[in-house]
Design an enzyme around this catalytic site. Structure first.
Site, PDB file in Angstrom:
ATOM      1  N   PRO A   2       1.079  -1.080  -0.049  1.00 19.09           N
ATOM      2  CG  PRO A   2      -0.584  -1.576   1.677  1.00 19.09           C
ATOM      3  CD  PRO A   2       0.634  -1.993   1.141  1.00 19.09           C
ATOM      4  CD  GLU A   3       2.755   2.986  -4.504  1.00 18.10           C
ATOM      5  OE1 GLU A   3       2.762   4.053  -4.975  1.00 18.10           O
ATOM      6  OE2 GLU A   3       3.110   1.976  -5.166  1.00 18.10           O
TER       7      GLU A   3
END
Length: 286
Positions: A2-3
């Site tokens: 996840p960014e």
């Protein structure tokens, strides 16, 4: 992994789900998830009676702001939180359970087991690892063009690895670096110091635009990402270049190709992102 947009979406979802709830009991089923304190029992005990005041984000980290403590959580590859009824069956790969006084449970699941949690007394988390060296927040007011330029303009490093370095700018991972560089028309292998002021302006704007648009639709569900309610993100349907190798560019029709830059898979349009080096820029361009 996840960014920033995905972590921001999780933050917003969890704020709606658990803010105001008080922790009655904590159960750690996989000790290595807990990085601080060293004593897992102490982690469980210190959280008892703590109320969730709010949840904030620093880069790709979640900050659970509690009555007396801050719990810093990194989801890594596939970590995810979900709110369950206490009687719901325990699913595979559930490693930490936070039971609230109302009977509901926040459960942390992680198939890859790479996620981490650190517990700090309030006021100490931002000055200690893992948060103490993080760079600019690209969605904050402080992410001005001047601040951005000062961080990267004079570096001889290739622009893509530099943008991925969390000590300069936080939260931008592989997907959003590729997308931002494409929007700005900049080849990922350009040296940061070779970029003109105009190119830096375009890149600064492209980073903000890309991240904001992704946050608006819940991030990208390229692999297994879901938010705290089990919902996928939708930004993958808007991607201009990432994951589109061998497909025609939406802007010019050229075939997108994939290579490796700084050890990361990288997507490039040869027409929209020509590789050029403009060394010895004039001072007037800086």
């Amino acid at each position: 992994m996840p960014e920033l947009p995905e972590v921001e979406t999780v933050r917003r979802t969890l704020n709606n789900l658990i803010t105001g709830k008080t922790i009655e009991q904590v159960q750690v089923r996989l000790p290595r998830i807990i990085q601080k304190p060293d004593d897992i029992h102490m982690f469980e005990v210190l959280l008892q009676g703590q109320t969730v005041e709010t949840i904030e984000r620093r880069g790709k980290f979640l900050r659970f702001i509690l009555t007396d403590y801050v719990m810093v959580s990194h989801l890594r590859m596939e970590g995810r939180y979900g709110l369950y009824a206490g009687e719901d069956p325990l699913e595979l790969h559930t490693h930490v359970l936070f039971r609230f006084t109302d009977g509901s449970e926040l459960r942390y699941k992680d198939v890859r087991q790479f996620g981490t949690m650190h517990l700090f007394p309030k006021g100490e988390d931002l000055t200690q690892p893992p948060l103490h060296k993080l760079g600019l927040e690209p969605l904050d007011e402080g992410f001005t063009f001047e601040a951005f330029r000062d961080r990267i303009a004079h570096r001889s490093t290739k622009i893509k690895p530099l943008l991925l370095n969390q000590e300069y700018i936080v939260g931008i991972g592989n997907i959003y670096v590729d997308e931002s560089l494409f929007l700005a028309g900049i080849h990922p292998e350009r040296e940061a110091s070779s970029l003109s002021k105009k190119e830096l302006v375009l890149l600064h704007s492209a980073i903000i635009r890309t991240l904001r648009e992704s946050v608006e639709v819940g991030g990208s569900s390229i692999k297994s990402y879901v938010n705290g309610q089990g919902e996928i993100g939708l930004f993958q349907h808007q991607l201009n270049i990432y994951g589109r190798q061998s497909e025609p560019c939406k802007t010019c029709g050229s075939e997108i190709y994939k290579t490796v830059v700084g050890g990361r898979g990288t997507h490039i349009c040869p027409t929209c992102q020509p590789l050029k080096q403009t060394r010895n820029r004039k001072k007037s361009e800086k």
